[in-house]
Scaffold this motif. Structure first.
Motif, PDB file in Angstrom:
ATOM      1  N   LEU A   1     -13.466   5.317  -8.242  1.00 43.83           N
ATOM      2  CA  LEU A   1     -12.577   5.526  -7.098  1.00 43.83           C
ATOM      3  C   LEU A   1     -11.754   6.799  -7.286  1.00 43.83           C
ATOM      4  N   THR A   2     -12.398   7.809  -7.882  1.00 45.40           N
ATOM      5  CA  THR A   2     -11.713   9.074  -8.051  1.00 45.40           C
ATOM      6  C   THR A   2     -11.589   9.785  -6.708  1.00 45.40           C
ATOM      7  N   GLY A   3     -10.687  10.779  -6.678  1.00 44.15           N
ATOM      8  CA  GLY A   3     -10.518  11.553  -5.464  1.00 44.15           C
ATOM      9  C   GLY A   3      -9.090  11.501  -4.976  1.00 44.15           C
ATOM     10  N   PRO A   4      -8.858  11.952  -3.752  1.00 44.91           N
ATOM     11  CA  PRO A   4      -7.500  11.962  -3.208  1.00 44.91           C
ATOM     12  C   PRO A   4      -6.952  10.549  -3.040  1.00 44.91           C
ATOM     13  N   GLN A   5      -5.652  10.495  -2.838  1.00 46.38           N
ATOM     14  CA  GLN A   5      -4.984   9.201  -2.683  1.00 46.38           C
ATOM     15  C   GLN A   5      -5.602   8.361  -1.572  1.00 46.38           C
ATOM     16  N   SER A   6      -6.149   9.003  -0.563  1.00 52.69           N
ATOM     17  CA  SER A   6      -6.737   8.261   0.557  1.00 52.69           C
ATOM     18  C   SER A   6      -7.888   7.370   0.124  1.00 52.69           C
ATOM     19  N   VAL A   7      -8.599   7.761  -0.950  1.00 55.07           N
ATOM     20  CA  VAL A   7      -9.703   6.927  -1.449  1.00 55.07           C
ATOM     21  C   VAL A   7      -9.158   5.595  -1.935  1.00 55.07           C
ATOM     22  N   THR A   8      -8.117   5.661  -2.738  1.00 49.62           N
ATOM     23  CA  THR A   8      -7.484   4.430  -3.220  1.00 49.62           C
ATOM     24  C   THR A   8      -6.839   3.655  -2.082  1.00 49.62           C
ATOM     25  N   ALA A   9      -6.173   4.372  -1.170  1.00 47.04           N
ATOM     26  CA  ALA A   9      -5.513   3.696  -0.046  1.00 47.04           C
ATOM     27  C   ALA A   9      -6.525   2.931   0.793  1.00 47.04           C
ATOM     28  N   ASP A  10      -7.701   3.519   1.012  1.00 45.76           N
ATOM     29  CA  ASP A  10      -8.740   2.825   1.776  1.00 45.76           C
ATOM     30  C   ASP A  10      -9.219   1.580   1.032  1.00 45.76           C
ATOM     31  N   HIS A  11      -9.354   1.697  -0.278  1.00 45.95           N
ATOM     32  CA  HIS A  11      -9.798   0.545  -1.089  1.00 45.95           C
ATOM     33  C   HIS A  11      -8.782  -0.591  -1.015  1.00 45.95           C
TER      34      HIS A  11
ATOM     35  N   ALA B   1       0.815  -1.214   0.000  1.00 39.96           N
ATOM     36  CA  ALA B   1       0.000   0.000   0.000  1.00 39.96           C
ATOM     37  C   ALA B   1       0.848   1.264   0.000  1.00 39.96           C
ATOM     38  N   GLU B   2       1.886   1.300   0.827  1.00 43.12           N
ATOM     39  CA  GLU B   2       2.708   2.510   0.910  1.00 43.12           C
ATOM     40  C   GLU B   2       3.420   2.783  -0.407  1.00 43.12           C
ATOM     41  N   ARG B   3       3.900   1.741  -1.035  1.00 39.07           N
ATOM     42  CA  ARG B   3       4.634   1.897  -2.294  1.00 39.07           C
ATOM     43  C   ARG B   3       3.715   2.193  -3.474  1.00 39.07           C
ATOM     44  N   ASP B   4       2.566   1.510  -3.530  1.00 40.21           N
ATOM     45  CA  ASP B   4       1.771   1.493  -4.746  1.00 40.21           C
ATOM     46  C   ASP B   4       0.560   2.421  -4.756  1.00 40.21           C
ATOM     47  N   ALA B   5       0.091   2.861  -3.601  1.00 39.59           N
ATOM     48  CA  ALA B   5      -1.125   3.670  -3.569  1.00 39.59           C
ATOM     49  C   ALA B   5      -1.028   4.930  -4.426  1.00 39.59           C
ATOM     50  N   PRO B   6       0.090   5.678  -4.418  1.00 42.27           N
ATOM     51  CA  PRO B   6       0.136   6.883  -5.255  1.00 42.27           C
ATOM     52  C   PRO B   6      -0.066   6.586  -6.742  1.00 42.27           C
ATOM     53  N   LEU B   7       0.566   5.530  -7.237  1.00 41.59           N
ATOM     54  CA  LEU B   7       0.441   5.186  -8.649  1.00 41.59           C
ATOM     55  C   LEU B   7      -0.969   4.704  -8.974  1.00 41.59           C
ATOM     56  N   VAL B   8      -1.502   3.816  -8.160  1.00 49.20           N
ATOM     57  CA  VAL B   8      -2.837   3.296  -8.428  1.00 49.20           C
ATOM     58  C   VAL B   8      -3.868   4.419  -8.327  1.00 49.20           C
ATOM     59  N   ALA B   9      -3.679   5.354  -7.388  1.00 44.17           N
ATOM     60  CA  ALA B   9      -4.599   6.489  -7.267  1.00 44.17           C
ATOM     61  C   ALA B   9      -4.568   7.346  -8.531  1.00 44.17           C
ATOM     62  N   ARG B  10      -3.383   7.540  -9.086  1.00 44.78           N
ATOM     63  CA  ARG B  10      -3.302   8.313 -10.337  1.00 44.78           C
ATOM     64  C   ARG B  10      -4.070   7.622 -11.449  1.00 44.78           C
ATOM     65  N   TRP B  11      -3.920   6.303 -11.531  1.00 44.71           N
ATOM     66  CA  TRP B  11      -4.676   5.565 -12.541  1.00 44.71           C
ATOM     67  C   TRP B  11      -6.179   5.676 -12.307  1.00 44.71           C
ATOM     68  N   MET B  12      -6.598   5.597 -11.053  1.00 39.01           N
ATOM     69  CA  MET B  12      -8.026   5.657 -10.743  1.00 39.01           C
ATOM     70  C   MET B  12      -8.649   7.003 -11.122  1.00 39.01           C
ATOM     71  N   ASN B  13      -7.838   8.036 -11.209  1.00 42.89           N
ATOM     72  CA  ASN B  13      -8.336   9.360 -11.555  1.00 42.89           C
ATOM     73  C   ASN B  13      -8.286   9.659 -13.048  1.00 42.89           C
ATOM     74  N   ASP B  14      -7.850   8.711 -13.832  1.00 44.32           N
ATOM     75  CA  ASP B  14      -7.950   8.816 -15.287  1.00 44.32           C
ATOM     76  C   ASP B  14      -9.436   8.685 -15.644  1.00 44.32           C
ATOM     77  N   PRO B  15     -10.008   9.646 -16.379  1.00 46.09           N
ATOM     78  CA  PRO B  15     -11.445   9.583 -16.691  1.00 46.09           C
ATOM     79  C   PRO B  15     -11.879   8.263 -17.335  1.00 46.09           C
ATOM     80  N   ALA B  16     -11.019   7.678 -18.172  1.00 50.71           N
ATOM     81  CA  ALA B  16     -11.389   6.423 -18.829  1.00 50.71           C
ATOM     82  C   ALA B  16     -11.516   5.282 -17.830  1.00 50.71           C
ATOM     83  N   VAL B  17     -10.751   5.343 -16.746  1.00 50.13           N
ATOM     84  CA  VAL B  17     -10.817   4.337 -15.687  1.00 50.13           C
ATOM     85  C   VAL B  17     -11.929   4.682 -14.702  1.00 50.13           C
ATOM     86  N   ALA B  18     -12.009   5.951 -14.348  1.00 48.40           N
ATOM     87  CA  ALA B  18     -12.959   6.394 -13.328  1.00 48.40           C
ATOM     88  C   ALA B  18     -14.395   6.075 -13.702  1.00 48.40           C
TER      89      ALA B  18
END
Length: 230
Positions: free
Chosen positions: A89-99, A67-84
């Motif tokens: 799971l759009t929003g701040p990194q904490s949304v992805t980290a919680d998931h 989680a510590e290593r990968d959450a920033p990258l996965v959060a960026r992907w989650m905020n791509d409109p095509a993925v979102a």
């Protein structure tokens, strides 16, 4: 077939071992910790040890999330409109980290992973026990059915057949690494035509359309008997 075709009798009422129940109750710390380790190891047959695979698009490796290593990258992907549009799971990194954290703190029935291609992180995957998942409430499942969620992180990697090649590879890994599993399942949104097409290209078949919470899904199925088909 849709979700109304599946009766309650088709779903499975499966339970974790008594040792894991003891863990949840806090009974016998040493025994509970050992049971937790076994549960995490056994529910998906040591996914972390499956290793890399040579594919037509490069060397692919399914790596369990840190989680510590990968959450920033996965959060960026989650905020791509095509993925979102499909992951929601759009929003701040904490949304992805919680998931991610909810899965990492669970019993091992769902393992979030980053997929690397030639050593470069480029996709996110969730490998999960479909027979222990809420999916089993909406359509027939079999013991040890294994589900797959995924996203391709970089738009440059989409629409080039890479997703199809990697889906096929991951399905092969599941079937090779989980001898008790006879089917790999996926349930992309029916509106996500490229995803449905990628699963079809990877040897899955469209078994049904199923109404799930928040979406109408295309239930895709890859049978063990079809593993060697190309």
């Amino acid at each position: 077939m849709n979700s109304t075709d599946a009766s309650a009798d088709d779903t499975l009422d499966l339970h974790l071992p008594d040792e894991f129940v003891a863990l949840l109750r806090g009974e016998g710390n040493d025994r509970a910790q050992a049971a937790e380790a076994r549960a995490r190891e056994d529910l998906l047959d040591r996914l972390a040890d499956w290793g890399p695979s040579v594919t037509p698009v490069g060397v692919f490796h399914l790596v369990p999330v840190d989680a510590e290593r990968d959450a920033p990258l996965v959060a960026r992907w989650m905020n791509d409109p095509a993925v979102a549009a499909y992951w929601q799971l759009t929003g701040p990194q904490s949304v992805t980290a919680d998931h991610l954290g909810a899965q990492l703190a669970g019993d091992g029935r769902s393992i979030p992973c980053v997929g690397t291609l030639d050593g470069v992180p480029m996709s996110y995957w969730e490998i999960y026990r479909a027979d222990l998942d809420p999916l089993a409430r909406y359509c027939p499942v079999r013991p040890h059915d294994t589900g797959v969620h995924l996203l391709i992180g970089d738009g440059a990697d989409r629409g080039r057949g890479i997703g199809t090649a990697l889906i096929r590879t991951v399905a092969d890994l599941v079937l090779a690494g989980r001898p008790a599993c006879t089917r790999v399942l996926a349930e992309p949104d029916v509106r996500n035509g490229p995803s449905v097409a990628a699963f079809l290209g990877a040897g899955f078949r469209l078994a049904a359309e199923v109404d799930l919470p928040g979406k109408r899904a295309a239930l895709m199925v890859r049978e063990r008997a079809a593993r060697g088909a190309r």
